[in-house]
Design an enzyme around this catalytic site. Structure first.
Site, PDB file in Angstrom:
ATOM      1  N   LYS A  38      97.759  56.983  30.039  1.00 58.40           N
ATOM      2  CA  LYS A  38      96.707  56.033  29.645  1.00 58.40           C
ATOM      3  C   LYS A  38      96.225  56.413  28.253  1.00 58.40           C
ATOM      4  CE  LYS A  38      95.154  55.409  34.393  1.00 58.40           C
ATOM      5  NZ  LYS A  38      93.985  55.473  35.310  1.00 58.40           N
ATOM      6  N   GLU A  97      90.013  55.684  22.304  1.00 63.23           N
ATOM      7  CA  GLU A  97      88.770  54.921  22.171  1.00 63.23           C
ATOM      8  C   GLU A  97      87.744  55.256  23.235  1.00 63.23           C
ATOM      9  OE1 GLU A  97      89.887  50.748  20.465  1.00 63.23           O
ATOM     10  OE2 GLU A  97      91.640  51.531  21.467  1.00 63.23           O
TER      11      GLU A  97
HETATM   12 MO1  MOS Z   1      91.852  50.103  17.771  1.00 68.61          MO
HETATM   13  S1  MOS Z   1      90.123  49.060  17.380  1.00 68.61           S
HETATM   14  O1  MOS Z   1      92.670  49.072  18.849  1.00 68.61           O
HETATM   15  O2  MOS Z   1      92.697  50.417  16.372  1.00 68.61           O
END
Ligand code: MOS
Length: 746
Positions: free
Chosen positions: A709, A713
């Site tokens: 996964k 982010e």
């Molecule tokens: Mo990220 S905002 O998917 O580079």
């Protein structure tokens, strides 16, 4: 290993190792060549002149003055810009956004490109741009989020519905013993990657070579091909290193295209690098949001309803609406939930993806409101979350791996020392008299998969090559993908040549959505499986081989040898197999894509919990984060060092989100007043306390063959909420606005 992994491929010799960065030495010795480090022969320098107004049109430019500069070669304006094969305002794919390419005199936001000056030096181009002295026909800029007319967008993010409901929210709220309603505001934020957008473009007839940072070379190729009416195959992009992207380099931007146009205009290679302040407009940003949450719960703390309404802003001319309600679909078990949107239009550049687009802003509001609900129920906020986290995805009802979330809460809390936290606020002080508060926030991010291809080759000299057009924006792809590649082809890393970072290699999709390792890694893994299968075919069909008769699923590959699965004393090296077969090499190809059948049955997310301690000066309101502990479960960990580093990066961004980042528009001109790194605040080392990231073991066999996964982010998502909640615990004040500024706390 998941059930779907080819059984003849062995894992574990490289995967799981905390290797240091493969390109680390190049970077620390300055030998890594970033886009702007390229200087092809005869190269000229381009500098963009940008608008100082936010709405209107350019009436005149002093071209004569600029061209009189001895170093200036040409000035590109709508009058002489190369003709494009496609209107840059044309919406093609869902990932096509409008850009300003000097096709007209219109100004849609401050910092928009209005001309490009090409010169023999950067200084001359900069001076030439300053000599243009534009005059404008100025219209009043729409800068006010509060007063702008609202409308309901057709969709949010990229194609997500602007209204999602499950159960009866009104009834859930009406039947609740406790209700809260809270409105949270998040500001516009701008990507501030260390490396600005840069391009060196060189045309050779219809063939184009460009050095530019890109999170997705194949998509960039397609956009350029469309705009210039050439074949994507005639565009060669090199993007081996990015000095950060955060989403702003996911799609090629207008200024990068202008560099290509300028090179065409002057017939020589051109370098164009954005100045820091020029990044505040044409390359995307995070939309401001206003989010109102209404939550109901019974006296025992069980949720009855969550209503999450978001107001987001897009530009005047294109649509991207921050999908802040998405997190509410996936976190808490509630019989009724609703996420709805409204939007406004401002005279800004179009907002776009910025690290955890949607989830980052959404989780600040959701985690704050959940904390408020816990307090209204008289419950510890961790206990409340443990009671209410979802075991099946609330909106879709699909099963998912949130059991790992319990472990994140428990292990994080233990490590942090959460037990004994006073329920009420303003109960703790440190030895210096500062108010101390503890807060928790839940982290979550979808486990996405895009499409990718890879190829692998094994040679008779015992070496191998794996090729994939993947991108490393600093996250560690050069290292982690090579580890997957080495295990995929059963070679030690030193016998493997691993190629990535150029567009002539198989399309690895985008390094975005925290999905690059999962996507590119799966394609690499499958290419490894294919090349090993081809090799096993040669050996197991040959009666001179000790592997004869094993069948190609009856072998295990490692350290450059194939072993019989049922008798590992019988083995043979790749060299022997290929030499005897008279073959110099053997090849395999692999692909990756989300499996629609599995996605229909399962919801896929990574999870985590972040615990924050803050200290607040009771007289000055100054907030310092003194400790952060995050625990994250995100499937298989390819390289613990890189993964921990990604979590740290996300958590630091969470500090930034909670306490520092905010772009402020001048209400008279529509310009961003703090378009620089002195006044647009991001954390420095002094702002970052001791960080801990706990890697929770998780085996999820549904997401992809390797169970990977995303980790890039998720760290942003729990942290800002945890800090906001800790600030409340220290001070008794719910700031409900990021960044939390000291005047709110006085
Ligand atoms: Mo990220 S905002 O998917 O580079």
């Amino acid at each position: 290993m998941s059930d779907t992994a080819p059984v003849h491929v062995r894992h574990g010799s490289s995967i799981g190792q905390s290797l240091t960065r493969a390109e680390g030495m190049l970077k620390v010795t300055g030998r890594a060549r970033y886009a702007a480090d390229h200087h092809p022969a005869d190269m000229l320098y381009a500098v963009i002149a940008t608008s100082t107004i936010a709405r209107g049109r350019v009436v005149a430019l002093d071209l004569a003055a600029a061209k009189a500069h001895p170093g200036v070669i040409d000035v590109m304006t709508p009058a002489n810009a190369p003709t494009l094969a496609q209107d840059p305002d044309l919406k093609g794919t869902p990932f096509t956004f409008r850009m300003e390419l000097l096709q007209n005199d219109q100004v849609r936001y401050a910092n928009q490109s209005i001309a490009v000056v090409v010169a023999t030096s950067l200084e001359a181009a900069t001076e030439g741009a300053a000599l243009l002295h534009p005059t404008y026909d100025v219209e009043t800029a729409r800068v006010d989020f509060d007063d702008a007319p609202r409308f309901v967008p057709d969709s949010v993010g990229v194609g997500s519905p602007s209204k999602d409901t499950h159960g009866d929210v009104e009834a859930g709220l009406a039947s609740a013993d406790r209700r809260i309603e809270a409105t949270y505001d998040t500001p516009a934020q701008y990507h501030n990657a260390m490396e600005p957008h840069a391009i060196v473009a060189a045309w050779d007839g219809d063939h184009l070579t460009i050095d530019t940072p890109s999170q997705g070379m194949a998509m960039a190729q397609a956009r350029i091909a469309g705009l210039f009416g050439i074949d994507a195959a005639d565009i060669f992009i090199r993007s081996p290193f990015l000095g950060g992207g955060f989403g702003s380099k996911g799609l090629i931007s207008g200024p990068q295209i202008l560099g290509v146009m300028a090179a065409k205009l002057v017939g020589k290679p051109v370098k164009l690098v954005l100045r820091r302040d020029q990044m505040y407009g044409p390359v995307g940003h995070r939309s401001p949001t206003r989010q109102t949450l209404k939550i109901g719960a019974m006296a025992d703390g069980s949720l009855t309803a969550i209503d999450h309404h978001t107001v987001a802003a897009s530009s005047s001319f294109d649509d991207f609406f921050e999908p802040a309600g998405g997190v509410t679909h996936t976190l808490y078990a509630t019989p009724a939930l609703s996420t709805t949107y409204e939007a406004v239009r401002l005279d800004t550049g179009t907002p776009l993806f910025m690290r955890a687009p949607g989830e980052a802003s959404g989780s600040v509001a959701l985690e704050g409101a959940i904390d408020e609900m816990a307090f209204a129920c008289g419950m510890d906020p961790l206990e409340f979350r443990l009671k209410n986290y979802a075991e099946t995805e609330p909106l879709s009802g699909k099963p998912f791996s949130s059991k790992a979330l319990r472990e994140c809460y428990e292990q994080g809390a233990k490590r942090f020392g959460w037990a004994g936290r006073p329920l009420a606020s303003r109960q703790m002080r440190d030895e210096a008299g500062l108010l101390v508060g503890w807060g928790v926030g839940t982290a979550t991010f979808p486990a996405l998969m895009f499409q990718a291809e890879a190829r692998a080759e094994l040679r008779a000299d015992g070496t191998g090559t794996v090729d994939i057009g993947a991108q490393d924006m600093g996250q560690g792809a050069w290292t982690a993908l090579a580890q997957i590649a080495a295990d995929g082809v059963g070679l030690p890393l030193e016998k493997l040549t691993f190629n990535m970072g150029t567009s002539d290699l198989p399309n690895a999709g985008i390094a975005g959505g925290s999905a690059h390792t999962a996507t590119a890694g799966t394609a690499i893994h499958n290419a490894g499986g294919a090349v090993i299968a081809a090799l096993a075919e040669l050996a197991t069909n040959d009666d001179r081989s000790p592997l004869y008769g094993a069948g190609n699923t009856g072998v295990v590959a490692r350290d450059g040898r194939l072993f019989r699965r049922d008798d590992e004393s019988r083995s043979e090296s790749y060299e022997t197999i290929l030499t005897r077969a008279g073959q110099a090499s053997v090849q395999g190809k692999g692909q990756a894509a989300a499996d629609p059948a599995t996605q229909k049955d399962y919801a896929m997310h990574a999870h985590g919990a972040v615990f924050a301690e803050v200290k607040v000066d009771p007289d000055l309101g100054q907030v310092r984060v003194s400790r952060l502990v995050g625990a994250f479960a995100a499937g298989r960990v390819i390289n613990p060092r890189m993964v921990r580093s990604q979590y740290f990066g996300g958590m630091i961004w969470g500090i930034s989100f909670a306490l520092q980042e905010r772009a402020t528009m001048d209400r008279r001109t529509g310009r961003i007043v703090n378009a620089n790194l002195a006044e647009y605040h991001v954390p420095v080392n002094a702002d970052v306390p001791s960080l801990e990231a706990i890697l929770i073991e998780e085996r999820d066999s549904h997401v992809n063959a390797l169970g990977i996964k995303g980790v890039g982010e998720i760290g942003v998502t729990g942290t800002a909420g945890a800090i906001g909640n800790a600030v409340w615990h220290a001070t008794g004040i719910r700031a409900r606005e990021t960044p939390i500024r000291l005047e709110k706390l006085l």
